[in-house]
Design a protein around this motif. Structure first.
Motif, PDB file in Angstrom:
ATOM      1  N   ARG A 267      41.072  15.824  43.190  1.00  0.00           N
ATOM      2  CA  ARG A 267      41.761  16.755  42.289  1.00  0.00           C
ATOM      3  C   ARG A 267      40.800  17.697  41.570  1.00  0.00           C
ATOM      4  NH1 ARG A 267      46.445  12.829  39.580  1.00  0.00           N
ATOM      5  NH2 ARG A 267      47.406  12.224  41.542  1.00  0.00           N
ATOM      6  N   GLY A 268      39.612  17.852  42.109  1.00  0.00           N
ATOM      7  CA  GLY A 268      38.676  18.818  41.562  1.00  0.00           C
ATOM      8  C   GLY A 268      38.976  20.211  42.071  1.00  0.00           C
ATOM      9  N   VAL A 269      38.631  21.224  41.276  1.00  0.00           N
ATOM     10  CA  VAL A 269      38.862  22.616  41.682  1.00  0.00           C
ATOM     11  C   VAL A 269      37.809  23.006  42.705  1.00  0.00           C
ATOM     12  CG1 VAL A 269      38.974  25.015  40.916  1.00  0.00           C
ATOM     13  CG2 VAL A 269      39.874  23.194  39.450  1.00  0.00           C
ATOM     14  N   ARG A 270      38.257  23.389  43.873  1.00  0.00           N
ATOM     15  CA  ARG A 270      37.331  23.794  44.946  1.00  0.00           C
ATOM     16  C   ARG A 270      37.095  25.299  44.913  1.00  0.00           C
ATOM     17  NH1 ARG A 270      34.184  20.449  45.507  1.00  0.00           N
ATOM     18  NH2 ARG A 270      34.998  19.949  43.462  1.00  0.00           N
ATOM     19  N   THR A 271      38.143  26.078  44.687  1.00  0.00           N
ATOM     20  CA  THR A 271      38.039  27.539  44.634  1.00  0.00           C
ATOM     21  C   THR A 271      38.968  28.039  43.544  1.00  0.00           C
ATOM     22  OG1 THR A 271      37.665  27.599  47.036  1.00  0.00           O
ATOM     23  CG2 THR A 271      38.216  29.679  45.959  1.00  0.00           C
ATOM     24  N   SER A 272      38.487  28.992  42.750  1.00  0.00           N
ATOM     25  CA  SER A 272      39.311  29.581  41.696  1.00  0.00           C
ATOM     26  C   SER A 272      39.427  31.081  41.961  1.00  0.00           C
ATOM     27  CB  SER A 272      38.691  29.325  40.318  1.00  0.00           C
ATOM     28  OG  SER A 272      39.545  29.783  39.290  1.00  0.00           O
ATOM     29  N   LEU A 273      40.664  31.579  42.015  1.00  0.00           N
ATOM     30  CA  LEU A 273      40.918  32.967  42.390  1.00  0.00           C
ATOM     31  C   LEU A 273      41.672  33.696  41.286  1.00  0.00           C
ATOM     32  CD1 LEU A 273      42.199  32.107  45.969  1.00  0.00           C
ATOM     33  CD2 LEU A 273      39.976  33.108  45.457  1.00  0.00           C
ATOM     34  N   THR A 274      41.387  34.966  41.138  1.00  0.00           N
ATOM     35  CA  THR A 274      42.113  35.772  40.153  1.00  0.00           C
ATOM     36  C   THR A 274      43.348  36.425  40.765  1.00  0.00           C
ATOM     37  OG1 THR A 274      40.710  37.687  40.637  1.00  0.00           O
ATOM     38  CG2 THR A 274      40.039  36.254  38.808  1.00  0.00           C
ATOM     39  N   LYS A 275      43.415  36.478  42.096  1.00  0.00           N
ATOM     40  CA  LYS A 275      44.552  37.084  42.790  1.00  0.00           C
ATOM     41  C   LYS A 275      45.145  36.107  43.791  1.00  0.00           C
ATOM     42  CE  LYS A 275      44.624  41.221  40.964  1.00  0.00           C
ATOM     43  NZ  LYS A 275      45.799  41.650  40.153  1.00  0.00           N
ATOM     44  N   LEU A 276      46.452  35.896  43.723  1.00  0.00           N
ATOM     45  CA  LEU A 276      47.128  34.995  44.651  1.00  0.00           C
ATOM     46  C   LEU A 276      46.970  35.472  46.090  1.00  0.00           C
ATOM     47  CD1 LEU A 276      48.993  32.548  45.073  1.00  0.00           C
ATOM     48  CD2 LEU A 276      50.937  34.064  44.638  1.00  0.00           C
ATOM     49  N   GLY A 277      46.918  36.781  46.273  1.00  0.00           N
ATOM     50  CA  GLY A 277      46.801  37.334  47.618  1.00  0.00           C
ATOM     51  C   GLY A 277      45.496  37.016  48.318  1.00  0.00           C
ATOM     52  N   ASP A 278      44.491  36.546  47.551  1.00  0.00           N
ATOM     53  CA  ASP A 278      43.203  36.182  48.151  1.00  0.00           C
ATOM     54  C   ASP A 278      43.169  34.726  48.622  1.00  0.00           C
ATOM     55  OD1 ASP A 278      42.257  38.720  47.599  1.00  0.00           O
ATOM     56  OD2 ASP A 278      41.444  38.152  45.641  1.00  0.00           O
ATOM     57  N   MET A 279      44.296  34.031  48.494  1.00  0.00           N
ATOM     58  CA  MET A 279      44.340  32.607  48.825  1.00  0.00           C
ATOM     59  C   MET A 279      44.086  32.376  50.317  1.00  0.00           C
ATOM     60  SD  MET A 279      44.879  29.692  47.288  1.00  0.00           S
ATOM     61  CE  MET A 279      45.606  30.377  45.796  1.00  0.00           C
ATOM     62  N   PRO A 280      43.082  31.550  50.658  1.00  0.00           N
ATOM     63  CA  PRO A 280      42.868  31.221  52.074  1.00  0.00           C
ATOM     64  C   PRO A 280      43.866  30.158  52.522  1.00  0.00           C
ATOM     65  CG  PRO A 280      41.277  30.050  50.714  1.00  0.00           C
ATOM     66  CD  PRO A 280      42.091  30.909  49.776  1.00  0.00           C
ATOM     67  N   SER A 281      44.024  30.002  53.806  1.00  0.00           N
ATOM     68  CA  SER A 281      44.973  28.995  54.311  1.00  0.00           C
ATOM     69  C   SER A 281      44.378  27.598  54.277  1.00  0.00           C
ATOM     70  CB  SER A 281      45.395  29.340  55.746  1.00  0.00           C
ATOM     71  OG  SER A 281      44.251  29.399  56.592  1.00  0.00           O
TER      72      SER A 281
END
Length: 618
Positions: A267-281
């Motif tokens: 449950r650790g944060v692996r990636t933090s993004l400011t835009k939902l559209g940048d979410m990888p699969s």
């Protein structure tokens, strides 16, 4: 009774450390007038404990699955690799460090707790070190024993805090000291400057004061990732109200929002993004040695942060404190090749998962008083995918491989403090204020179960002919305003409009049905204020969130089924599926209000079957 020999037998020194010479070893006992259940949360939060006893701040970076630490102590730079922690709920925890720079080459710590009657416990602390050379041996021989005093002082403080109880937060508690000393404020007045704008949005003055006072009084660690549900619990304020404040605060430049990809295991944060559209699969967790899909229901968490133009927030660490950051994990233990492990687990009734580190498959463990089995046998020949045992079972694990294996027992329940996309997507203020947010075109996010509602104007062609284009446009516009208002009143959200139709989503079938009733009452033939008449259909089930025309849209069989229900629905009617009808809250509501329904057949050409649906003429 535990002594130093007991510790060394249970935790023997491994190669190559045994060949480095005689270790320095300290062993201390502490009798505390609190239970181990009371003190356990303090024991596992070793970062707070180290701060309490005056140790310096640490810096950590994660590289290639390894946690690397650095600090400065007594004018000397210390650098090390953190060995993965091991712990067992209520019983013990331990960690070790391999030093690149420092007085020692290797240091390990073991903390064991035992009950001592009904209201006391005993804490055993073992500290072992391999000095770097003759000189550092002399230094460590003097320095390490002195830590006993610090540990005693820390445990005494904790005992007093437990007995005293933590005071409930009060909004005026910190008015005397405007800002806490270690806070790096850039523009502290910016919070106060935005109060009039937040008041204009309908947020109460009390809520604003409570939240802002909490921010002013909180440490960087509290503000590193602001979790709405946790703040709601601390301040005793409705989470929707706090979320509303933070969403508007983002638009006023005092907060920011991030989409955090969370490892399903640690449950650790692996990636933090400011835009939902940048979410990888996909993402990966080197610590847990797994790759994972980011589109699952619980893979993403929405958190908030103080805008850097207001205050710089830097997480303050005094230890890695793995057990405190992974409290859903109740046991993690490394078992050597061809070795076995057994323990009496101090877990109550519930559902847990047993797994090996680096593997995605797991065994479910259900503990209930009614189950007769008392042992969990995890042997090479064990194939059970679900194990049913009584509380406090005995676990027996046998490592059949030649290599070490780390076993993990964790709670199956999800993180109750997490704000998931499925929740924020069903929040109208988010859709209005963050209309630019969109899912990547190649992704479909699983958002779990949603109740979908469709409305449609009946006889719209004739309506346009009788009213004329201008009159019809005004009436349809008023229709959209009214339906949107009613949907929001029942905690729903308008997903989209399609021609004269509205598609809405609710988290509760009962709220959807009540909203539908109110809409049909408004657009009833007896209401002479509007000539518009509508039909409504409702269904519930799993949905996907997708990108449609750069907006967040819902997709899947549930949406399609709800739309098709319109074909058996007439003016003034609400149709809903068998799934809705079987919902307990819906059944209670129908029984209480004595609503009469008509049961009709609903052919499903695409599935080659016929369902039954229910029609309510309002």
């Amino acid at each position: 009774m535990i002594d130093l020999n007991t510790i060394l037998q249970k935790f023997p020194w491994e190669e190559p450390w045994k060949s480095k010479g005689k270790p320095i070893e300290c062993f201390w006992e502490f009798d505390l007038t609190v239970t181990r259940e009371d003190i356990w949360p303090y024991l596992i939060d070793t970062s707070s404990f180290n701060q309490r006893i005056g140790l310096p701040k640490f810096q950590y970076v994660e590289r290639d699955g390894k946690l690397l630490g650095k600090t400065k102590q007594a004018g000397f730079i210390l650098e090390w690799e953190e060995v993965p922690w091991e712990w067992e709920y209520l019983k013990e925890l331990g960690n070790a460090r391999i030093y690149k720079k420092g007085f020692a080459e290797y240091i390990r710590l073991k903390i064991i707790s035992e009950p001592l009657g009904e209201s006391r416990c005993k804490i055993y602390v073992y500290l072992g070190a391999i000095p770097r050379n003759f000189l550092t041996r002399k230094i460590l021989n003097i320095a390490l024993p002195k830590l006993k005093e610090s540990f005693q002082k820390g445990y005494d403080q904790i005992t007093e805090e437990i007995k005293r109880g933590r005071p409930k937060f009060k909004s005026n508690q910190f008015l005397e000291k405007t800002f806490i000393p270690d806070a790096q404020w850039i523009h502290p007045k910016k919070l106060e400057n935005q109060i009039p704008f937040l008041l204009q949005k309908g947020i109460s003055k009390e809520t604003i004061s409570k939240v802002f006072d909490w921010i002013k009084s909180s440490t960087d660690n509290d503000l590193d990732r602001i979790r709405i549900k946790r703040v709601s619990r601390i301040l005793d304020i409705d989470p929707d109200e706090i979320l509303y404040l933070f969403l508007h605060g983002c638009r006023l430049g005092i907060f920011t929002l991030s989409w955090d990809i969370v490892c399903p295991h640690c449950r650790g944060v692996r990636t933090s993004l400011t835009k939902l559209g940048d979410m990888p699969s996909n993402d990966q967790c080197d610590v847990c040695e797994i790759d994972f899909d980011t589109t699952g229901v619980n893979s993403i968490e929405v958190t908030f942060h103080i805008h850097p133009s207001v205050r710089i927030v830097e997480k303050q660490l005094y230890c890695a404190a793995e057990p405190a950051t992974k409290q859903h994990i109740l046991l993690t233990k490394k078992i050597g090749g061809k070795k076995s492990f057994s323990s009496n687990l101090l877990i109550g009734s519930g559902v847990y998962r047993l797994r090996k580190k680096g593997e995605k498959k797991y065994k479910l463990v259900e503990t209930k008083q009614t189950h007769n089995q008392t042992d969990i046998l995890w042997l090479p020949e064990t194939n059970d995918e679900e194990i049913k045992v009584s509380p406090k079972p005995n676990l027996v694990f046998e490592n059949e491989s030649d290599d070490p294996v780390t076993i993990i027992l964790e709670e199956r329940s999800e993180d109750q403090d997490s704000l998931r996309p499925t929740e924020i997507f069903d929040y109208q203020e988010f859709r209005d204020l963050f209309s630019e947010e969109a899912i990547a075109t190649n992704l479909q996010l699983d958002i779990g179960i949603k109740t979908i509602l469709f409305t449609d104007i009946v006889g719209s062609t004739k309506f346009y002919e009788t009213e004329g284009d201008h009159g019809a446009f005004l009436q349809v516009r008023e229709h959209f305003i009214k339906t949107n208002q009613i949907i929001q009143n029942f905690r729903g959200v308008v997903v989209k409009t399609i021609g004269d139709a509205v598609m809405a989503s609710f988290s509760s079938p009962l709220q959807a049905l009540k909203a539908a009733k109110e809409m049909q009452e408004w657009f009833h033939p007896e209401n002479k204020h509007t000539p518009v008449r509508i039909r409504i259909s409702i269904h519930t089930g799993n949905c996907l969130a997708v990108n449609l025309n750069s907006n967040i849209d819902y997709f899947g069989n549930t949406v399609n089924y709800t739309a098709k229900l319109q074909s058996v629905t007439n003016s003034g009617e609400i149709s809903f599926s068998e799934t809705i009808f079987r919902d307990k809250d819906i059944r209670d509501y129908l029984r209480k209000t004595e609503i009469k329904l008509k049961k009709v057949e609903f052919p499903l050409p695409w599935a080659d079957r016929t369902d039954f649906v229910y029609i309510w003429k309002v």
